[in-house]
Motif scaffolding. Sequence first.
Motif, PDB file in Angstrom:
ATOM      1  N   ARG A 342       0.842  -1.192   0.000  1.00 27.54           N
ATOM      2  CA  ARG A 342       0.000   0.000   0.000  1.00 27.54           C
ATOM      3  C   ARG A 342       0.881   1.247   0.000  1.00 27.54           C
ATOM      4  O   ARG A 342       1.921   1.283   0.634  1.00 27.54           O
ATOM      5  CB  ARG A 342      -0.906  -0.005   1.238  1.00 27.54           C
ATOM      6  N   CYS A 345      -1.080   6.764   0.961  1.00 28.41           N
ATOM      7  CA  CYS A 345      -2.290   6.679   1.785  1.00 28.41           C
ATOM      8  C   CYS A 345      -2.759   8.078   2.204  1.00 28.41           C
ATOM      9  O   CYS A 345      -1.950   8.940   2.557  1.00 28.41           O
ATOM     10  CB  CYS A 345      -2.034   5.819   3.015  1.00 28.41           C
ATOM     11  N   LYS A 346      -4.056   8.286   2.186  1.00 27.06           N
ATOM     12  CA  LYS A 346      -4.649   9.564   2.581  1.00 27.06           C
ATOM     13  C   LYS A 346      -5.857   9.312   3.469  1.00 27.06           C
ATOM     14  O   LYS A 346      -6.610   8.360   3.258  1.00 27.06           O
ATOM     15  CB  LYS A 346      -5.069  10.367   1.345  1.00 27.06           C
ATOM     16  N   VAL A 353      -9.063   5.454   5.620  1.00 22.47           N
ATOM     17  CA  VAL A 353      -7.814   5.738   4.925  1.00 22.47           C
ATOM     18  C   VAL A 353      -7.862   5.098   3.545  1.00 22.47           C
ATOM     19  O   VAL A 353      -8.166   3.899   3.414  1.00 22.47           O
ATOM     20  CB  VAL A 353      -6.593   5.211   5.716  1.00 22.47           C
ATOM     21  N   ARG A 354      -7.571   5.893   2.536  1.00 25.30           N
ATOM     22  CA  ARG A 354      -7.564   5.393   1.156  1.00 25.30           C
ATOM     23  C   ARG A 354      -6.127   5.304   0.674  1.00 25.30           C
ATOM     24  O   ARG A 354      -5.359   6.264   0.788  1.00 25.30           O
ATOM     25  CB  ARG A 354      -8.369   6.321   0.257  1.00 25.30           C
ATOM     26  N   CYS A 355      -5.758   4.147   0.148  1.00 20.80           N
ATOM     27  CA  CYS A 355      -4.390   3.929  -0.337  1.00 20.80           C
ATOM     28  C   CYS A 355      -4.403   3.416  -1.758  1.00 20.80           C
ATOM     29  O   CYS A 355      -5.384   2.787  -2.219  1.00 20.80           O
ATOM     30  CB  CYS A 355      -3.663   2.915   0.549  1.00 20.80           C
TER      31      CYS A 355
END
Length: 368
Positions: A342, A345-346, A353-355
Amino acid sequence: MEQGASLALPRLCVLLTALLALCPCCSQGTWMWLGIASFGFPEKLGCANLPLSARQKDLCKKKPHLLSGIREGARLGIQECRNQFRHERWNCSVTAAASPSSPSPTSDLSVFGYEQSSGTKETAFIYAVMAAGLVHSLTRSCSAGNMTECSCDASLQNGGSPSEGWHWGGCSDDIQYGIGFSRRFLDGTSNNSTGKYRDALTTMNLHNSEAGRQAVAKLISVDCRCHGVSGSCAVKTCWRTMSSFEKIGSFLKDKYENSVHVLDKLKKKVRRKEKDQRKIPVHKEDLIYTHRSPNYCMRDQKLGVPGTHGRECNRTSDGPDGCNLLCCGRGYNTHVVRHVQRCECKFVWCCYVRCRRCESVTDVHTCK
């Protein structure tokens, strides 16, 4: 403790006792086994059933609170041996520790296998780094206040040089306790310089153990803290502290590289093998060996030498980890390894959390 483990303990005790009875000379080095034993396992066995010599068991019974420090010293020595030789043809490989559910003491007691009793440069380093590890571990315990019979170095109190703006303070490491116990536990005497030894290998091991202890003493350093108005250094409080064990390991590795080949016949004092160098004294800080090392390039099942086949190497390095040296000129294979992980990541409001899924490709080289 699980039922299977409790049933295995008596069986292991019998096997350990039988092995030491058949091979009493092996007991000098078997304490190293404590450094790779399963967590809590030595304490469950008790001093009487550990793979120690009779003298070591007696010390263990008198001072059972030191067992954790002895074990930590063994672990420290093994870890640093692996660290210093991780890129070498001999990479300080050790046998896996026995567990209560699957004891196998006949292979585990040797820990380092052939090298532990071969009389080679590798044997020299093993005994030096293990003795140093024991000193380092016990001295740390003393300074941390974990033992009632030792603490900080009281001999430095009220000393220093006030005229030069500094004095002794803090908690100086008192390595004398660690050195003294290491001698009693490993050598059976408080001063091995006057003892008579039964063979050249024993003499060699005792000399190298003392060289390891001397390395800890030689590398002790002085740390200071400043005191004064607005951060000035009008007065300094100083104390003595041991170097990191990695630094001690590097020092001993240098001694290994320059170790002295000595006669394998018992003499009144250790003498160099080469006739034209016998007038050159062998210092107590030198590592000594009696037999040349085997060829670690090729597998030798009889000696337990695994060889370097399949070891990962560095294609661009000219050092010992380089493919040319580590593979002993046999060449190497290249494998493409893909890593997926991953990345980027944000945090998204709210609330996860979006990766992204990132891939990387690397070449891995292994000896033929």
